[in-house]
Design an enzyme around this catalytic site. Structure first.
Site, short mmCIF file in Angstrom:
data_model
loop_
_atom_site.label_atom_id
_atom_site.label_comp_id
_atom_site.label_asym_id
_atom_site.label_seq_id
_atom_site.Cartn_x
_atom_site.Cartn_y
_atom_site.Cartn_z
N LYS A 48 0.85 -1.21 0.00
CA LYS A 48 0.00 0.00 0.00
C LYS A 48 0.87 1.25 0.00
O LYS A 48 0.64 2.20 -0.74
CB LYS A 48 -0.87 -0.02 1.24
N ASN A 49 1.96 1.23 0.81
CA ASN A 49 2.76 2.45 0.98
C ASN A 49 3.72 2.70 -0.17
O ASN A 49 4.45 3.69 -0.17
CB ASN A 49 3.50 2.41 2.32
N CYS A 70 -3.50 12.23 13.93
CA CYS A 70 -4.28 10.99 13.82
C CYS A 70 -4.05 10.21 15.12
O CYS A 70 -3.38 10.68 16.03
CB CYS A 70 -3.84 10.18 12.61
N ARG A 124 1.65 14.04 13.51
CA ARG A 124 1.91 13.83 12.08
C ARG A 124 2.03 15.14 11.29
O ARG A 124 1.35 15.37 10.32
CB ARG A 124 0.81 12.96 11.46
N ASP A 155 5.78 0.15 11.94
CA ASP A 155 4.52 -0.47 11.50
C ASP A 155 4.42 -1.94 11.90
O ASP A 155 3.39 -2.56 11.68
CB ASP A 155 4.37 -0.35 9.97
N ARG A 175 -7.99 -0.68 5.59
CA ARG A 175 -7.23 0.38 4.90
C ARG A 175 -5.93 -0.19 4.34
O ARG A 175 -5.42 0.30 3.35
CB ARG A 175 -6.92 1.52 5.87
#
Ligand code: EPZ
Length: 438
Positions: free
Chosen positions: A22-23, A117, A122, A309, A401
């Site tokens: 995804k990233n 968030c 962030r 992560d 997500r």
């Protein structure tokens, strides 16, 4: 709202296939803004953030076709609106990746300033400082970042990141591809996703050197063209499934991954007793070691160190390890939200500032828990797989997500997990819009 219902105790056995990262897909999608020609991206994961990014691109006037579920053909020939609106940025901070490309190609951009968030404030000050050094005028207006390039376009600059920033590096690298002259980025992020983006940009005709090292050099060019590119595998999904095999005392063959991108994660998990064999360049074989799991010490750092992560998933694993584990989170200021939910399942965790102490092994008991961000959700799923009894995880849109159909992949290797909708009689839970994007 949808939930997961998990009944723990089944050892996972079989083969899982890893989806695209995804990233990496997110910045590669915004790179399409840099050219009027078509960019074709393969191995795009089917996750919510990709759907959000597609919406952003279409809202600004790009055309996105998906001839297959995981192939996106993006044409930004007719961009009308150089802006990423609040409602999109609020749900996905990565929308800020439109800023550099819009500014570089059109000389102007308006992107809602992403709020904080669940895992931290962030800020994007480093993104904006870099663009300013490249000659952009940047100011805030009604909650939006407005950026304007000089009449003759952005100019190359020497940029020193005081902190390593993944999307900061990506935003400035994209902006620099069309700037006049040379840009050098010092203290650049070295993540595989940064390298993957640089590879796409060079296929489009850019001149990027050094991606993956702390110093990236970009020589601006007049224009960029179309390209085809296959997104790298998701190293965080890979790490998550390694933990799933270990924590359930099962055995998993993990296909279509890239072990080289997971070196540090593989190393730290081997250190605590997980058996991980690299079968070939895209396959791992994982099982829990014969002597079980023992406590470890971990500090999250920028790549190539252990990724933030994977911190939540590691914490869940350490609840089952013999001894006292120490986990230090150095990247985000509030990334232990999963600890309180794990404690409700019986985990013995003490959190103080940037450090968590985990004492194990401890039996986890199924409970109703709540996801707070993408990777915390994954850590609760892992806990549910090993907990006694039934675990209900609320707000699974967080996990959607960044994980493609995680319950389908887990069920296929023996997990007792199902996605259920909120029953109409159940008490209404609070609205989910407080789930700002991670
Ligand atoms: C990227 O976020 C990832 N997201 C995150 O993954 C990941 O956790 C993070 O990098 C760290 O690896 C994407 O790639 C889309 P940073 P990013 O800028 O770029 C501070 C997931 O779960 N900072 O590298 O937003 C920042 O506050 C997500 O997939 C500034 O101070 O993270 C943080 O403390 C979650 N000013 C540190 O730097 C800035 O201008 C690293 O942040 C930018 C960042």
């Amino acid at each position: 709202m949808e939930k997961f219902r998990i009944r723990g105790g089944n050892p996972l056995k079989g083969r899982v296939t890893i989806s695209g990262a995804k990233n990496s897909a997110l910045p590669c999608m915004t790179a399409a803004i840099l050219t009027p020609e078509t960019i074709t991206l393969h191995n795009i994961p089917y996750v919510r953030d990709i759907i959000t990014m597609r919406r952003l691109l279409e809202d600004i006037g790009a055309h996105v076709l998906t001839p297959e579920l995981r192939t996106h053909k993006i044409s930004a020939a007719n961009i009308e609106l150089m802006a990423a609106p609040y409602e999109l940025v609020k749900t996905m901070r990565a929308s800020v990746l439109a800023l550099g490309p819009l500014l570089a190609r059109f000389g102007k951009a308006r992107v809602s300033l992403p709020g904080g968030c669940a895992i931290g404030a962030r800020p994007i000050d480093l993104h904006l400082a870099g663009l300013t050094k490249m000659g952009a005028e940047v100011f805030l207006e009604t909650g939006d970042v407005v950026a304007r390039a000089p009449a003759d376009g952005l100019r190359g600059a020497e940029i020193n990141f005081e902190k390593v920033s993944v999307t900061g590096t990506e935003n400035l690298m994209m902006a620099a591809t069309l700037a006049r002259g040379q840009t050098i980025i010092h203290n650049a992020a070295r993540e595989p996703e940064v390298r993957d983006l640089a590879e796409l940009l060079n296929k489009m005709g850019a001149r990027v050197r050094g991606a993956g090292t702390p110093t990236i050099q970009i020589d601006g060019v007049e224009a960029l063209g179309g390209a085809q590119h296959t997104i790298i595998p998701d190293r965080i999904e890979t790490g998550t499934f390694i933990v799933a095999a270990a924590i359930t005392k099962g055995e998993l063959e993990i296909k279509d991954c890239n072990p080289e991108h997971c070196n540090r994660v593989i190393g730290k998990l081997r250190d605590v007793g997980v058996e991980i064999e690299e079968i070939n360049q895209s396959t791992l074989y994982v099982r829990s070691g014969p002597r079980g799991l023992h406590a470890g010490e971990l500090s999250t750092e920028a790549y190539p160190q252990f990724p933030t992560d994977m911190q939540a998933q590691y914490m869940t694993l350490m609840t089952q390890a013999n001894g006292r584990s120490i986990i230090t989170e150095t990247i985000f200021e509030n990334r232990f939200m999963h600890a309180s939910e794990l404690q409700r399942m019986g985990a013995r965790i003490q959190v103080s500032h940037d450090q968590a102490i985990v004492d194990g092994p401890g039996k986890l008991i199924g409970a109703r828990v709540q996801a707070s961000d993408l990777r915390a959700s994954a850590s609760l799923v892992l806990a549910g797989l090993v907990a006694e009894g039934e675990t209900i995880i609320d707000r699974v849109y967080h996990i959607d997500r960044g994980y493609e159909k995680i319950e389908t992949k887990l069920k296929a290797v023996g997990a007792d997990i199902e996605r259920v909708r909120e029953s109409v009689t159940a008490p209404l839970s609070s609205t989910h819009d407080d789930a700002a994007a991670a």
